[in-house]
Design a protein around this motif. Structure first.
Motif, PDB file in Angstrom:
ATOM      1  N   MET A  45       0.781  -1.193  -0.030  1.00  0.00           N
ATOM      2  CA  MET A  45      -0.043  -0.098  -0.226  1.00  0.00           C
ATOM      3  C   MET A  45       0.845   1.193   0.024  1.00  0.00           C
ATOM      4  SD  MET A  45      -3.010   0.736   2.463  1.00  0.00           S
ATOM      5  CE  MET A  45      -3.016   2.351   3.424  1.00  0.00           C
ATOM      6  N   PRO A  46       0.831   2.085  -0.928  1.00  0.00           N
ATOM      7  CA  PRO A  46       1.440   3.357  -0.980  1.00  0.00           C
ATOM      8  C   PRO A  46       1.387   4.278   0.213  1.00  0.00           C
ATOM      9  CG  PRO A  46      -0.056   3.282  -2.730  1.00  0.00           C
ATOM     10  CD  PRO A  46      -0.196   2.205  -2.324  1.00  0.00           C
ATOM     11  N   THR A  47       2.107   5.121   0.562  1.00  0.00           N
ATOM     12  CA  THR A  47       1.961   6.081   1.584  1.00  0.00           C
ATOM     13  C   THR A  47       1.662   7.287   0.788  1.00  0.00           C
ATOM     14  OG1 THR A  47       4.290   6.690   1.771  1.00  0.00           O
ATOM     15  CG2 THR A  47       3.414   4.790   3.352  1.00  0.00           C
ATOM     16  N   ASP A  48       0.860   8.390   1.415  1.00  0.00           N
ATOM     17  CA  ASP A  48       0.684   9.552   0.994  1.00  0.00           C
ATOM     18  C   ASP A  48       1.879  10.456   1.287  1.00  0.00           C
ATOM     19  OD1 ASP A  48      -0.298  12.130   0.173  1.00  0.00           O
ATOM     20  OD2 ASP A  48      -2.196  12.140   0.795  1.00  0.00           O
ATOM     21  N   ARG A  49       2.722  10.807   0.170  1.00  0.00           N
ATOM     22  CA  ARG A  49       4.016  11.514   0.415  1.00  0.00           C
ATOM     23  C   ARG A  49       3.684  13.162   0.914  1.00  0.00           C
ATOM     24  NH1 ARG A  49       6.466  13.458  -5.234  1.00  0.00           N
ATOM     25  NH2 ARG A  49       4.403  13.815  -6.200  1.00  0.00           N
ATOM     26  N   TYR A  50       2.446  13.517   0.708  1.00  0.00           N
ATOM     27  CA  TYR A  50       2.154  14.877   1.232  1.00  0.00           C
ATOM     28  C   TYR A  50       1.554  14.802   2.703  1.00  0.00           C
ATOM     29  CZ  TYR A  50       2.897  15.793  -3.493  1.00  0.00           C
ATOM     30  OH  TYR A  50       3.570  15.943  -4.627  1.00  0.00           O
ATOM     31  N   LEU A  51       1.195  13.555   3.387  1.00  0.00           N
ATOM     32  CA  LEU A  51       0.799  13.611   4.595  1.00  0.00           C
ATOM     33  C   LEU A  51       1.855  13.257   5.692  1.00  0.00           C
ATOM     34  CD1 LEU A  51      -1.755  13.614   6.577  1.00  0.00           C
ATOM     35  CD2 LEU A  51      -2.042  11.009   5.982  1.00  0.00           C
ATOM     36  N   ASP A  52       2.177  14.160   6.367  1.00  0.00           N
ATOM     37  CA  ASP A  52       2.973  14.109   7.696  1.00  0.00           C
ATOM     38  C   ASP A  52       2.198  14.884   8.698  1.00  0.00           C
ATOM     39  OD1 ASP A  52       4.952  14.054   9.469  1.00  0.00           O
ATOM     40  OD2 ASP A  52       6.316  15.313   8.166  1.00  0.00           O
ATOM     41  N   PRO A  53       1.758  13.970   9.646  1.00  0.00           N
ATOM     42  CA  PRO A  53       1.095  14.627  10.998  1.00  0.00           C
ATOM     43  C   PRO A  53       1.791  15.227  11.393  1.00  0.00           C
ATOM     44  CG  PRO A  53       1.243  12.104  10.893  1.00  0.00           C
ATOM     45  CD  PRO A  53       1.664  12.444   9.802  1.00  0.00           C
ATOM     46  N   HIS A  54       3.251  15.123  11.756  1.00  0.00           N
ATOM     47  CA  HIS A  54       4.308  15.781  12.773  1.00  0.00           C
ATOM     48  C   HIS A  54       5.020  16.944  11.670  1.00  0.00           C
ATOM     49  CE1 HIS A  54       2.923  13.035  15.481  1.00  0.00           C
ATOM     50  NE2 HIS A  54       3.296  11.987  14.833  1.00  0.00           N
ATOM     51  N   GLN A  55       4.241  17.452  10.700  1.00  0.00           N
ATOM     52  CA  GLN A  55       5.263  18.235   9.758  1.00  0.00           C
ATOM     53  C   GLN A  55       5.680  19.633  10.617  1.00  0.00           C
ATOM     54  OE1 GLN A  55       2.632  18.714   6.523  1.00  0.00           O
ATOM     55  NE2 GLN A  55       1.177  20.156   7.495  1.00  0.00           N
ATOM     56  N   ALA A  56       4.869  20.209  11.624  1.00  0.00           N
ATOM     57  CA  ALA A  56       5.543  21.150  12.268  1.00  0.00           C
ATOM     58  C   ALA A  56       6.326  20.913  13.607  1.00  0.00           C
ATOM     59  CB  ALA A  56       4.038  21.793  12.655  1.00  0.00           C
ATOM     60  N   ARG A  57       6.359  19.781  13.965  1.00  0.00           N
ATOM     61  CA  ARG A  57       7.166  19.266  14.871  1.00  0.00           C
ATOM     62  C   ARG A  57       8.737  19.654  14.656  1.00  0.00           C
ATOM     63  NH1 ARG A  57       6.598  13.569  17.040  1.00  0.00           N
ATOM     64  NH2 ARG A  57       4.645  14.213  17.581  1.00  0.00           N
ATOM     65  N   THR A  58       9.384  20.284  15.552  1.00  0.00           N
ATOM     66  CA  THR A  58      10.757  20.526  15.374  1.00  0.00           C
ATOM     67  C   THR A  58      11.546  19.719  16.401  1.00  0.00           C
ATOM     68  OG1 THR A  58      10.829  22.280  16.988  1.00  0.00           O
ATOM     69  CG2 THR A  58      10.291  22.956  14.750  1.00  0.00           C
ATOM     70  N   ARG A  59      10.870  18.989  17.311  1.00  0.00           N
ATOM     71  CA  ARG A  59      11.304  17.912  18.104  1.00  0.00           C
ATOM     72  C   ARG A  59      10.903  16.983  18.619  1.00  0.00           C
ATOM     73  NH1 ARG A  59       9.461  19.334  22.809  1.00  0.00           N
ATOM     74  NH2 ARG A  59       9.084  21.587  23.307  1.00  0.00           N
ATOM     75  N   THR A  60      10.990  15.889  19.477  1.00  0.00           N
ATOM     76  CA  THR A  60      10.282  15.151  19.983  1.00  0.00           C
ATOM     77  C   THR A  60       9.769  15.744  21.270  1.00  0.00           C
ATOM     78  OG1 THR A  60      11.514  13.007  19.144  1.00  0.00           O
ATOM     79  CG2 THR A  60      10.061  12.698  21.062  1.00  0.00           C
ATOM     80  N   PRO A  61       8.297  15.531  21.240  1.00  0.00           N
ATOM     81  CA  PRO A  61       7.676  15.913  22.727  1.00  0.00           C
ATOM     82  C   PRO A  61       8.406  15.383  23.914  1.00  0.00           C
ATOM     83  CG  PRO A  61       6.064  15.021  21.150  1.00  0.00           C
ATOM     84  CD  PRO A  61       7.251  14.601  20.611  1.00  0.00           C
ATOM     85  N   THR A  62       8.404  16.108  24.999  1.00  0.00           N
ATOM     86  CA  THR A  62       8.809  15.897  26.122  1.00  0.00           C
ATOM     87  C   THR A  62       7.756  14.768  26.907  1.00  0.00           C
ATOM     88  OG1 THR A  62       7.733  17.498  27.458  1.00  0.00           O
ATOM     89  CG2 THR A  62       9.968  17.992  26.744  1.00  0.00           C
ATOM     90  N   PRO A  63       7.915  13.939  28.127  1.00  0.00           N
ATOM     91  CA  PRO A  63       7.175  13.164  28.659  1.00  0.00           C
ATOM     92  C   PRO A  63       5.895  14.044  29.178  1.00  0.00           C
ATOM     93  CG  PRO A  63       9.321  12.405  28.957  1.00  0.00           C
ATOM     94  CD  PRO A  63       9.354  13.825  28.471  1.00  0.00           C
ATOM     95  N   TYR A  64       6.107  15.144  29.841  1.00  0.00           N
ATOM     96  CA  TYR A  64       4.978  15.911  30.119  1.00  0.00           C
ATOM     97  C   TYR A  64       4.097  16.402  29.081  1.00  0.00           C
ATOM     98  CZ  TYR A  64       2.678  20.244  31.485  1.00  0.00           C
ATOM     99  OH  TYR A  64       1.675  21.204  31.502  1.00  0.00           O
ATOM    100  N   GLU A  65       4.911  16.864  27.974  1.00  0.00           N
ATOM    101  CA  GLU A  65       4.086  17.013  26.780  1.00  0.00           C
ATOM    102  C   GLU A  65       2.942  16.201  26.200  1.00  0.00           C
ATOM    103  OE1 GLU A  65       6.891  20.850  25.066  1.00  0.00           O
ATOM    104  OE2 GLU A  65       7.150  18.748  24.205  1.00  0.00           O
ATOM    105  N   ASP A  66       3.577  14.869  26.371  1.00  0.00           N
ATOM    106  CA  ASP A  66       2.837  13.740  25.834  1.00  0.00           C
ATOM    107  C   ASP A  66       1.658  13.449  27.034  1.00  0.00           C
ATOM    108  OD1 ASP A  66       4.241  12.715  23.762  1.00  0.00           O
ATOM    109  OD2 ASP A  66       5.644  11.760  24.709  1.00  0.00           O
ATOM    110  N   LEU A  67       2.005  13.437  28.081  1.00  0.00           N
ATOM    111  CA  LEU A  67       0.832  13.414  29.113  1.00  0.00           C
ATOM    112  C   LEU A  67      -0.160  14.266  29.144  1.00  0.00           C
ATOM    113  CD1 LEU A  67       2.911  12.466  32.305  1.00  0.00           C
ATOM    114  CD2 LEU A  67       1.560  10.947  30.816  1.00  0.00           C
ATOM    115  N   LEU A  68       0.304  15.747  29.094  1.00  0.00           N
ATOM    116  CA  LEU A  68      -0.737  16.706  28.690  1.00  0.00           C
ATOM    117  C   LEU A  68      -1.613  16.580  27.381  1.00  0.00           C
ATOM    118  CD1 LEU A  68      -1.918  19.697  29.635  1.00  0.00           C
ATOM    119  CD2 LEU A  68       0.008  20.687  28.552  1.00  0.00           C
ATOM    120  N   GLY A  69      -0.911  16.233  26.311  1.00  0.00           N
ATOM    121  CA  GLY A  69      -1.660  16.001  24.974  1.00  0.00           C
ATOM    122  C   GLY A  69      -2.731  14.878  25.280  1.00  0.00           C
ATOM    123  N   ASP A  70      -2.041  13.778  25.762  1.00  0.00           N
ATOM    124  CA  ASP A  70      -3.116  12.697  25.873  1.00  0.00           C
ATOM    125  C   ASP A  70      -4.587  13.234  26.795  1.00  0.00           C
ATOM    126  OD1 ASP A  70      -1.344  10.905  24.787  1.00  0.00           O
ATOM    127  OD2 ASP A  70      -0.582  10.136  26.414  1.00  0.00           O
TER     128      ASP A  70
END
Length: 73
Positions: free
Chosen positions: A1-26
């Motif tokens: 199955m081909p991937t959509d090369r234009y779909l990147d759900p983390h395109q604005a991310r400049t770094r990996t979220p911290t554990p705090y940010e992950d918990l808050l996002g959840d």
């Protein structure tokens, strides 16, 4: 199955979220899934779920807005 090369759900991310940010996002995602879409309800949900600010205090509408401005910068 081909991937959509234009779909990147983390395109604005400049770094990996911290554990705090992950918990808050959840916690925010759980609030939205529960049908909470207003700021007062979201703050109440975060406090009820014992999700605190980075400094460990309860959420208010004011400190939520300030934290989102920091995280969104």
């Amino acid at each position: 199955m081909p991937t959509d090369r234009y779909l990147d759900p983390h395109q604005a991310r400049t770094r990996t979220p911290t554990p705090y940010e992950d918990l808050l996002g959840d916690a925010i995602e759980r609030a939205f899934a529960a049908g909470i879409h207003d700021l007062a309800g979201l703050v109440e949900h975060l406090n009820r779920s014992h999700t605190t600010t980075p400094s460990g205090v309860a959420w208010t509408e004011e400190n939520y807005r300030a934290e989102m401005a920091v995280l969104g910068a």
